[in-house]
Design a protein around this motif. Structure first.
Motif, PDB file in Angstrom:
ATOM      1  N   ARG A 264      80.980  16.761 -45.194  1.00 43.34           N
ATOM      2  CA  ARG A 264      79.460  16.377 -45.247  1.00 43.34           C
ATOM      3  C   ARG A 264      78.766  17.020 -44.112  1.00 43.34           C
ATOM      4  NH1 ARG A 264      80.935   9.829 -46.724  1.00 43.34           N
ATOM      5  NH2 ARG A 264      81.161  10.305 -48.856  1.00 43.34           N
ATOM      6  N   PRO A 265      77.423  17.291 -44.098  1.00 48.14           N
ATOM      7  CA  PRO A 265      76.714  17.741 -43.213  1.00 48.14           C
ATOM      8  C   PRO A 265      76.541  16.622 -41.896  1.00 48.14           C
ATOM      9  CG  PRO A 265      75.825  18.134 -45.281  1.00 48.14           C
ATOM     10  CD  PRO A 265      76.917  17.291 -45.346  1.00 48.14           C
ATOM     11  N   ASN A 266      76.503  17.339 -40.640  1.00 50.41           N
ATOM     12  CA  ASN A 266      76.379  16.285 -39.590  1.00 50.41           C
ATOM     13  C   ASN A 266      75.019  15.815 -39.440  1.00 50.41           C
ATOM     14  OD1 ASN A 266      79.069  15.571 -38.735  1.00 50.41           O
ATOM     15  ND2 ASN A 266      79.266  17.732 -37.737  1.00 50.41           N
ATOM     16  N   THR A 267      74.348  15.093 -39.967  1.00 49.69           N
ATOM     17  CA  THR A 267      72.932  14.641 -39.817  1.00 49.69           C
ATOM     18  C   THR A 267      72.977  13.255 -39.546  1.00 49.69           C
ATOM     19  OG1 THR A 267      72.809  14.368 -42.257  1.00 49.69           O
ATOM     20  CG2 THR A 267      71.905  16.493 -41.165  1.00 49.69           C
ATOM     21  N   GLY A 280      68.944  16.581 -48.214  1.00 51.33           N
ATOM     22  CA  GLY A 280      69.382  16.519 -49.660  1.00 51.33           C
ATOM     23  C   GLY A 280      70.111  15.189 -50.030  1.00 51.33           C
ATOM     24  N   ALA A 281      70.622  15.019 -51.176  1.00 50.58           N
ATOM     25  CA  ALA A 281      71.535  14.000 -51.466  1.00 50.58           C
ATOM     26  C   ALA A 281      72.739  13.787 -50.563  1.00 50.58           C
ATOM     27  CB  ALA A 281      71.751  13.915 -52.994  1.00 50.58           C
ATOM     28  N   ASN A 282      73.323  14.842 -50.200  1.00 52.84           N
ATOM     29  CA  ASN A 282      74.516  14.710 -49.334  1.00 52.84           C
ATOM     30  C   ASN A 282      74.383  14.756 -47.857  1.00 52.84           C
ATOM     31  OD1 ASN A 282      73.805  17.299 -49.085  1.00 52.84           O
ATOM     32  ND2 ASN A 282      75.869  18.263 -49.272  1.00 52.84           N
ATOM     33  N   GLY A 283      72.949  14.359 -47.486  1.00 55.22           N
ATOM     34  CA  GLY A 283      72.764  14.505 -46.012  1.00 55.22           C
ATOM     35  C   GLY A 283      72.132  15.868 -45.604  1.00 55.22           C
ATOM     36  N   ALA A 284      72.250  16.962 -46.267  1.00 53.84           N
ATOM     37  CA  ALA A 284      71.902  18.059 -45.825  1.00 53.84           C
ATOM     38  C   ALA A 284      70.584  18.393 -45.384  1.00 53.84           C
ATOM     39  CB  ALA A 284      72.399  19.394 -46.740  1.00 53.84           C
ATOM     40  N   VAL A 285      70.322  19.321 -44.395  1.00 56.02           N
ATOM     41  CA  VAL A 285      68.842  19.530 -44.090  1.00 56.02           C
ATOM     42  C   VAL A 285      68.278  20.709 -45.161  1.00 56.02           C
ATOM     43  CG1 VAL A 285      67.264  20.439 -42.368  1.00 56.02           C
ATOM     44  CG2 VAL A 285      69.202  19.301 -41.811  1.00 56.02           C
ATOM     45  N   ALA A 286      67.386  20.043 -45.940  1.00 53.30           N
ATOM     46  CA  ALA A 286      66.714  20.934 -46.970  1.00 53.30           C
ATOM     47  C   ALA A 286      65.793  21.995 -45.916  1.00 53.30           C
ATOM     48  CB  ALA A 286      65.965  20.302 -47.810  1.00 53.30           C
ATOM     49  N   VAL A 287      66.195  23.235 -46.362  1.00 53.24           N
ATOM     50  CA  VAL A 287      65.550  24.181 -45.845  1.00 53.24           C
ATOM     51  C   VAL A 287      64.971  25.281 -46.934  1.00 53.24           C
ATOM     52  CG1 VAL A 287      66.585  24.222 -43.676  1.00 53.24           C
ATOM     53  CG2 VAL A 287      67.402  25.742 -45.460  1.00 53.24           C
ATOM     54  N   ASP A 288      63.874  26.326 -46.666  1.00 54.86           N
ATOM     55  CA  ASP A 288      63.402  27.466 -47.438  1.00 54.86           C
ATOM     56  C   ASP A 288      64.365  28.540 -47.072  1.00 54.86           C
ATOM     57  OD1 ASP A 288      62.352  28.100 -45.008  1.00 54.86           O
ATOM     58  OD2 ASP A 288      60.160  27.763 -45.592  1.00 54.86           O
ATOM     59  N   GLU A 289      63.796  29.815 -47.727  1.00 55.09           N
ATOM     60  CA  GLU A 289      64.435  30.842 -47.577  1.00 55.09           C
ATOM     61  C   GLU A 289      64.345  31.562 -46.122  1.00 55.09           C
ATOM     62  OE1 GLU A 289      62.643  33.795 -49.891  1.00 55.09           O
ATOM     63  OE2 GLU A 289      60.524  33.106 -49.452  1.00 55.09           O
ATOM     64  N   TRP A 290      63.491  30.961 -45.118  1.00 55.31           N
ATOM     65  CA  TRP A 290      63.466  31.317 -43.788  1.00 55.31           C
ATOM     66  C   TRP A 290      64.228  30.289 -42.914  1.00 55.31           C
ATOM     67  CZ3 TRP A 290      61.528  35.786 -44.261  1.00 55.31           C
ATOM     68  CH2 TRP A 290      60.602  36.001 -45.411  1.00 55.31           C
ATOM     69  N   SER A 291      64.786  29.260 -43.657  1.00 55.07           N
ATOM     70  CA  SER A 291      65.580  28.245 -42.922  1.00 55.07           C
ATOM     71  C   SER A 291      64.811  27.272 -42.214  1.00 55.07           C
ATOM     72  CB  SER A 291      66.717  28.953 -41.557  1.00 55.07           C
ATOM     73  OG  SER A 291      67.719  29.488 -42.128  1.00 55.07           O
ATOM     74  N   GLN A 292      63.569  27.178 -42.587  1.00 58.54           N
ATOM     75  CA  GLN A 292      62.684  26.184 -42.067  1.00 58.54           C
ATOM     76  C   GLN A 292      62.679  24.854 -42.909  1.00 58.54           C
ATOM     77  OE1 GLN A 292      58.215  27.238 -42.279  1.00 58.54           O
ATOM     78  NE2 GLN A 292      58.362  26.567 -40.317  1.00 58.54           N
ATOM     79  N   SER A 293      62.817  23.708 -42.232  1.00 56.93           N
ATOM     80  CA  SER A 293      62.795  22.526 -42.811  1.00 56.93           C
ATOM     81  C   SER A 293      61.252  22.062 -43.321  1.00 56.93           C
ATOM     82  CB  SER A 293      63.273  21.273 -41.683  1.00 56.93           C
ATOM     83  OG  SER A 293      62.534  20.938 -40.918  1.00 56.93           O
ATOM     84  N   SER A 294      61.135  20.902 -43.659  1.00 62.47           N
ATOM     85  CA  SER A 294      59.893  20.549 -44.228  1.00 62.47           C
ATOM     86  C   SER A 294      58.809  20.074 -43.080  1.00 62.47           C
ATOM     87  CB  SER A 294      60.024  18.749 -45.060  1.00 62.47           C
ATOM     88  OG  SER A 294      60.918  18.153 -44.304  1.00 62.47           O
ATOM     89  N   VAL A 295      59.496  19.958 -41.832  1.00 61.88           N
ATOM     90  CA  VAL A 295      58.807  19.896 -40.641  1.00 61.88           C
ATOM     91  C   VAL A 295      58.569  21.169 -40.094  1.00 61.88           C
ATOM     92  CG1 VAL A 295      58.502  19.072 -38.320  1.00 61.88           C
ATOM     93  CG2 VAL A 295      59.137  17.392 -40.137  1.00 61.88           C
TER      94      VAL A 295
END
Length: 452
Positions: A264-267, A280-295
């Motif tokens: 599991r991701p360490n978040t 994400g559902a498993n705790g992963a940081v959701a990122v775009d193709e540039w590895s940028q999060s929603s912030v």
């Protein structure tokens, strides 16, 4: 607004260290990095590196047997775990020092502390100190876990294997992924009596079916008691070990029960959701193709994003992040045709599509062969090698390559270069074989064994 750092990295694993070092040394950024455990992360401290050294150690029993067949008058002894572990600990300490030294030489300020997000531009250390940064990179990796069931607190994970004071005589490994299968082969090679439970019908789900079957057969032939369609129902501590009740009705006593049923991701507890970062559902940081999060100020690379959980991928993602954010050169990490290796015995190297995946994308030709390699054949061992190419019938491009053999990881790296370049089956055919080698079979298979 003035910040303490241009970049603050949370996590001292492969991806975070690469990003921090490149941002500081090549882009002149002011960089801070926090790591709560040991520098090097999963790969260096409790993953790839110590595991591969254990793979080497586990192979010497077979090497001694082969040596006798080749005329050497040698006598094997017992494996000394305490001696090996001391050397292993020294090597990991050395590698951790290398990682730390590279960061320090690049000018990165290191904090040996847990760090969490206080807000999109602020990191809070364990002692309450806060540091501000224009950009924050989450590179905290992942962790193994044990699902909850009666007695689950008695089980261990892959992290604990490297901390054994002595090897167990009998171990149950639960899981069918590459980590479970690798440790089953390693510990079996070191003389441990290994039983493996997997709840599915065949180990190594997601890999090529033909390769999965080949590896499962080899593991059983070497003495691993592999039981598919089976899981743990409960564990109880008894006088002589851990009593395990299985879902198939069986029961047995082991000295240790190792769960390798996922990561599991360490978040958890990092303040990410409070800062507005989508998970994400498993705790992963959701990122775009540039590895940028929603912030916008927060990025993430490596296993914490649950994209491709491989060290070289995390390193590429870290480098692409620096190119994009600090060098003005927007760069996407390439996740296509990533080669990989499973360090079972024998090894499994693969790149591209499995046969099953390829069939869903159009007509294909499958070239496959299995044979006894020269070295083990001469020694009288029954080991068999498998080589497989999957070819698009129309474009003739090689869509996938699968190798099950000793040193498959070394071979697949070179095959991956050709496939990444778009090599066709005819390009393979035109290449002269290197004889006598196992890998020559990759360029001598002329007739497909299946089409579809």
């Amino acid at each position: 607004m003035s910040f303490d750092y241009d970049l603050f990295v949370i996590g001292g694993g492969s991806g975070g260290v690469r990003a921090a070092r490149l941002a500081a040394s090549e882009a002149g950024a002011r960089v801070g990095l926090a790591e709560e455990y040991r520098m090097g992360g999963t790969c260096v401290i409790r993953g790839c590196v110590p595991k591969k050294l254990m793979v080497y150690a586990s192979g010497f029993a077979h090497a001694v047997e082969d040596a006798r067949a080749y005329g050497w008058q040698v006598h094997g002894g017992e494996f000394d775990w305490s001696l090996f572990k001391a050397r292993l600990d020294d090597e990991l300490t050395r590698l951790e020092g290398v990682y730390r030294g590279n960061l320090e030489r690049a000018g990165v300020e290191i904090f040996d502390s847990r760090a969490v997000l206080a807000d999109p531009h602020t990191v809070r250390l364990a002692d309450g100190t806060e540091k501000t940064a224009r950009h924050i990179l989450i590179a905290t990796g992942g962790r193994p876990f044990v699902p909850e069931f009666p007695g689950s607190e008695l089980a261990i994970t892959s992290n604990d294997v490297f901390l054994f004071e002595s090897l167990p005589k009998r171990i149950l490994i639960v899981g069918g992924g590459y980590i479970a299968c690798e440790f089953a082969c390693i510990l079996n090679g070191l003389g441990v009596e290994v039983t493996q439970f997997y709840r599915g019908a065949q180990i190594l789900r997601g890999f090529d079916d033909e390769a999965r079957g080949h590896i499962a057969g080899a593991m059983c032939a070497q003495g691993v008691d592999l039981r598919v369609g089976c899981n743990v129902q409960r564990i109880d501590r008894v006088e002589d070990g851990l009593w395990v009740k299985a879902t198939d009705g069986g029961d047995a006593v082991f000295d240790a029960v190792l769960f390798a049923t996922g990561r599991r991701p360490n978040t958890d507890g990092m303040g990410l959701e409070e800062a507005g970062i989508a998970l994400g559902a498993n705790g992963a940081v959701a990122v775009d193709e540039w590895s940028q999060s929603s912030v916008p100020s927060v990025y993430a690379v490596g296993d914490v994003t649950d994209r491709i959980a491989l060290t070289p991928v995390a390193i590429r993602e870290g480098a692409a992040f620096v190119e994009t954010v600090f060098k003005g050169n927007p760069t996407r990490a390439d996740h296509d045709l990533v080669p990989g290796a499973v360090f079972t015995r024998p090894e499994y190297g693969s790149v591209g599509l499995t046969e099953e995946e390829a069939r869903g994308r159009g007509p294909i030709e499958v070239y496959s062969t299995a044979f006894r390699p020269m070295q083990s054949g001469f020694a009288g061992r029954p080991d068999r090698v498998m080589m497989k190419l999957i070819v698009a019938a129309e474009s003739r491009k090689v869509l996938g390559c699968h190798i099950v053999a000793d040193q498959a990881g070394e071979m697949i790296q070179l095959a991956a270069v050709a496939i990444k370049m778009g090599a066709t089956k005819e390009d393979f055919d035109r290449t002269v074989a290197v004889h006598p080698t196992m890998a020559e079979e990759l360029v001598t298979m002329k007739v497909p064994v299946r089409t579809g």
